[in-house]
Write a protein that holds these residues in place. Structure first.
Motif, PDB file in Angstrom:
ATOM      1  N   ARG A 142      76.144 -65.251 -64.504  1.00 23.37           N
ATOM      2  CA  ARG A 142      75.258 -65.713 -63.692  1.00 23.37           C
ATOM      3  C   ARG A 142      74.132 -64.921 -63.607  1.00 23.37           C
ATOM      4  NH1 ARG A 142      75.517 -70.362 -61.259  1.00 23.37           N
ATOM      5  NH2 ARG A 142      77.116 -71.822 -61.881  1.00 23.37           N
ATOM      6  N   ILE A 143      74.317 -63.570 -63.146  1.00 22.66           N
ATOM      7  CA  ILE A 143      73.541 -62.150 -63.189  1.00 22.66           C
ATOM      8  C   ILE A 143      72.748 -62.181 -64.643  1.00 22.66           C
ATOM      9  CG2 ILE A 143      72.917 -60.141 -62.314  1.00 22.66           C
ATOM     10  CD1 ILE A 143      75.603 -59.468 -61.352  1.00 22.66           C
ATOM     11  N   VAL A 147      68.693 -62.727 -64.904  1.00 19.63           N
ATOM     12  CA  VAL A 147      67.575 -61.816 -65.407  1.00 19.63           C
ATOM     13  C   VAL A 147      66.682 -62.184 -66.796  1.00 19.63           C
ATOM     14  CG1 VAL A 147      67.842 -59.315 -66.302  1.00 19.63           C
ATOM     15  CG2 VAL A 147      69.233 -59.883 -64.919  1.00 19.63           C
ATOM     16  N   VAL A 148      67.681 -63.186 -67.535  1.00 23.52           N
ATOM     17  CA  VAL A 148      66.702 -63.138 -69.231  1.00 23.52           C
ATOM     18  C   VAL A 148      66.261 -64.662 -68.991  1.00 23.52           C
ATOM     19  CG1 VAL A 148      67.954 -64.029 -71.789  1.00 23.52           C
ATOM     20  CG2 VAL A 148      69.101 -62.533 -70.308  1.00 23.52           C
ATOM     21  N   LEU A 149      67.047 -66.065 -68.193  1.00 24.89           N
ATOM     22  CA  LEU A 149      66.188 -67.252 -68.400  1.00 24.89           C
ATOM     23  C   LEU A 149      64.906 -67.374 -67.300  1.00 24.89           C
ATOM     24  CD1 LEU A 149      69.306 -69.294 -69.019  1.00 24.89           C
ATOM     25  CD2 LEU A 149      66.982 -68.252 -70.579  1.00 24.89           C
ATOM     26  N   VAL A 150      65.796 -66.763 -66.154  1.00 24.91           N
ATOM     27  CA  VAL A 150      64.575 -66.951 -64.703  1.00 24.91           C
ATOM     28  C   VAL A 150      63.768 -65.606 -64.368  1.00 24.91           C
ATOM     29  CG1 VAL A 150      64.472 -66.406 -62.111  1.00 24.91           C
ATOM     30  CG2 VAL A 150      66.696 -67.216 -63.506  1.00 24.91           C
ATOM     31  N   GLY A 151      64.382 -64.885 -64.838  1.00 31.01           N
ATOM     32  CA  GLY A 151      62.861 -62.981 -66.059  1.00 31.01           C
ATOM     33  C   GLY A 151      61.865 -63.394 -66.417  1.00 31.01           C
ATOM     34  N   GLY A 152      62.507 -63.464 -67.906  1.00 34.12           N
ATOM     35  CA  GLY A 152      62.456 -63.814 -68.709  1.00 34.12           C
ATOM     36  C   GLY A 152      61.561 -65.235 -68.867  1.00 34.12           C
ATOM     37  N   VAL A 176      70.182 -71.384 -59.610  1.00 37.24           N
ATOM     38  CA  VAL A 176      71.047 -69.795 -60.726  1.00 37.24           C
ATOM     39  C   VAL A 176      72.341 -68.604 -59.967  1.00 37.24           C
ATOM     40  CG1 VAL A 176      71.527 -67.972 -62.455  1.00 37.24           C
ATOM     41  CG2 VAL A 176      68.957 -69.695 -62.369  1.00 37.24           C
ATOM     42  N   LEU A 177      71.882 -68.265 -58.832  1.00 34.29           N
ATOM     43  CA  LEU A 177      72.409 -67.133 -57.904  1.00 34.29           C
ATOM     44  C   LEU A 177      73.752 -67.916 -57.036  1.00 34.29           C
ATOM     45  CD1 LEU A 177      70.174 -64.141 -58.866  1.00 34.29           C
ATOM     46  CD2 LEU A 177      72.084 -64.910 -60.004  1.00 34.29           C
ATOM     47  N   HIS A 178      72.746 -68.869 -56.765  1.00 34.88           N
ATOM     48  CA  HIS A 178      73.368 -70.117 -55.302  1.00 34.88           C
ATOM     49  C   HIS A 178      73.479 -69.193 -54.213  1.00 34.88           C
ATOM     50  CE1 HIS A 178      75.861 -72.051 -57.311  1.00 34.88           C
ATOM     51  NE2 HIS A 178      76.754 -71.004 -57.656  1.00 34.88           N
ATOM     52  N   LEU A 179      72.392 -68.662 -53.982  1.00 37.03           N
ATOM     53  CA  LEU A 179      71.090 -68.512 -52.731  1.00 37.03           C
ATOM     54  C   LEU A 179      70.452 -68.840 -52.195  1.00 37.03           C
ATOM     55  CD1 LEU A 179      68.883 -65.288 -54.651  1.00 37.03           C
ATOM     56  CD2 LEU A 179      71.536 -64.919 -53.936  1.00 37.03           C
ATOM     57  N   ASP A 180      70.733 -68.686 -50.047  1.00 39.41           N
ATOM     58  CA  ASP A 180      70.067 -69.245 -49.686  1.00 39.41           C
ATOM     59  C   ASP A 180      68.341 -69.624 -49.778  1.00 39.41           C
ATOM     60  OD1 ASP A 180      68.581 -68.055 -47.192  1.00 39.41           O
ATOM     61  OD2 ASP A 180      70.617 -66.893 -48.066  1.00 39.41           O
ATOM     62  N   LEU A 181      67.191 -70.486 -49.333  1.00 43.12           N
ATOM     63  CA  LEU A 181      66.348 -70.574 -50.148  1.00 43.12           C
ATOM     64  C   LEU A 181      65.606 -68.984 -49.326  1.00 43.12           C
ATOM     65  CD1 LEU A 181      65.106 -73.943 -49.202  1.00 43.12           C
ATOM     66  CD2 LEU A 181      65.279 -73.120 -51.820  1.00 43.12           C
ATOM     67  N   VAL A 182      66.111 -68.728 -48.110  1.00 44.97           N
ATOM     68  CA  VAL A 182      65.283 -67.593 -47.520  1.00 44.97           C
ATOM     69  C   VAL A 182      65.544 -66.304 -48.751  1.00 44.97           C
ATOM     70  CG1 VAL A 182      65.228 -65.600 -45.470  1.00 44.97           C
ATOM     71  CG2 VAL A 182      65.430 -68.397 -45.156  1.00 44.97           C
ATOM     72  N   THR A 183      67.022 -66.270 -48.565  1.00 38.66           N
ATOM     73  CA  THR A 183      67.110 -64.948 -49.532  1.00 38.66           C
ATOM     74  C   THR A 183      66.537 -65.480 -51.103  1.00 38.66           C
ATOM     75  OG1 THR A 183      69.227 -64.551 -48.331  1.00 38.66           O
ATOM     76  CG2 THR A 183      68.653 -63.930 -50.682  1.00 38.66           C
TER      77      THR A 183
END
Length: 262
Positions: A142-143, A147-152, A176-183
């Motif tokens: 997922r990381i 990096v590749v799909l979200v960043g690129g 992708v990373l299961h972050l909360d919206l604030v993070t």
């Protein structure tokens, strides 16, 4: 400094503050700042408007990023890796931009945004701590995807077309990373600093930045960005979700208007 009236300067500064606030909370501040510059500087070449926009935006984005890093659990290393990939992607997108018609892209982006809005509306738990309790662990795969799909991928879109990049970053990082919206907003700010820095370096090299005007507006953008970051941290994911939906529908309306008048 271009020859503008005091009233115009005040309005541009207020627009910069509002754009900084919006961008810090959920991204998309450029939807307000860039049109404001185009309206306030009708006789200034477009390249100078774009360069000045980046010079203003990077200050507010940096201030918001610092505020988030100090107060939220942000993985700075991961954010920088995504940001560097986004920088490379945006350069690639800019390279191909000349051969792509924005009239073709607008309907596609509007459909994507409406799908995003429907997803967020139909899943109230999206991006909240409660909604993430059943999420799978953030694996190495997922990381790499981030990096590749979200960043690129989003970086490429930013260079190719642009509107709503910050909003797409928040949504993609959440999914992708299961972050909360604030993070996710905090991480997106660090990514935005990287992409803005690359773009600003190119504009500065080409001499298309109105530095004096940018310096004045940047102070207001910085204040708005830091205020927006603090408000997002204090009010939580529910507040960010509401602002997110507002920005998404505003972006759809703007793209629809652009398509209609094209």
């Amino acid at each position: 400094m271009p020859d503008i009236t005091l009233t115009t300067l005040i309005l541009l500064c207020l627009a910069a503050a509002a754009a900084g606030w919006i961008d810090a909370v959920v991204g998309g501040g450029g939807l307000l700042l860039l049109p404001a510059l185009l309206l306030g500087l009708p006789n200034v070449p477009a390249a100078h408007v774009l360069g000045t926009n980046k010079a203003v935006a990077i200050v507010g984005t940096s201030g918001a990023a610092i505020t988030y890093v100090r107060r939220a659990p942000v993985r700075v290393g991961l954010a920088v890796r995504v940001g560097l990939m986004a920088l490379a992607g945006s350069m690639g997108g800019a390279f191909f931009a000349a051969g792509i018609s924005s009239e073709v892209l607008r309907p596609v982006i509007m459909v994507a945004l409406l799908a995003v809005a429907a997803f967020v509306l139909l899943r109230p738990s999206f991006g909240t701590a409660a909604g993430d309790t059943d999420a799978r662990p953030v694996t190495r795969a997922r990381i790499v995807t981030a990096v590749v799909l979200v960043g690129g991928g989003i970086g490429f879109y930013d260079g190719l077309f642009g509107p709503g990049t910050g909003t797409f970053l928040v949504l993609a990082l959440t999914a992708v990373l299961h972050l909360d919206l604030v993070t996710a907003s905090a991480t997106a700010k660090i990514v935005n600093v990287c992409t803005n820095a690359g773009a600003l370096a190119m504009f500065a090299y080409q001499g298309t930045v109105l530095w004096q005007l940018a310096a004045v507006m940047a102070l207001f953008n910085l204040a708005g960005g830091m205020a927006g970051a603090r408000m997002a941290l204090s009010r939580g994911s529910g507040f960010v979700r509401a602002v997110l939906l507002t920005v998404v529908f505003s972006l759809v309306a703007k793209l629809g208007y652009d398509q209609w008048t094209a």
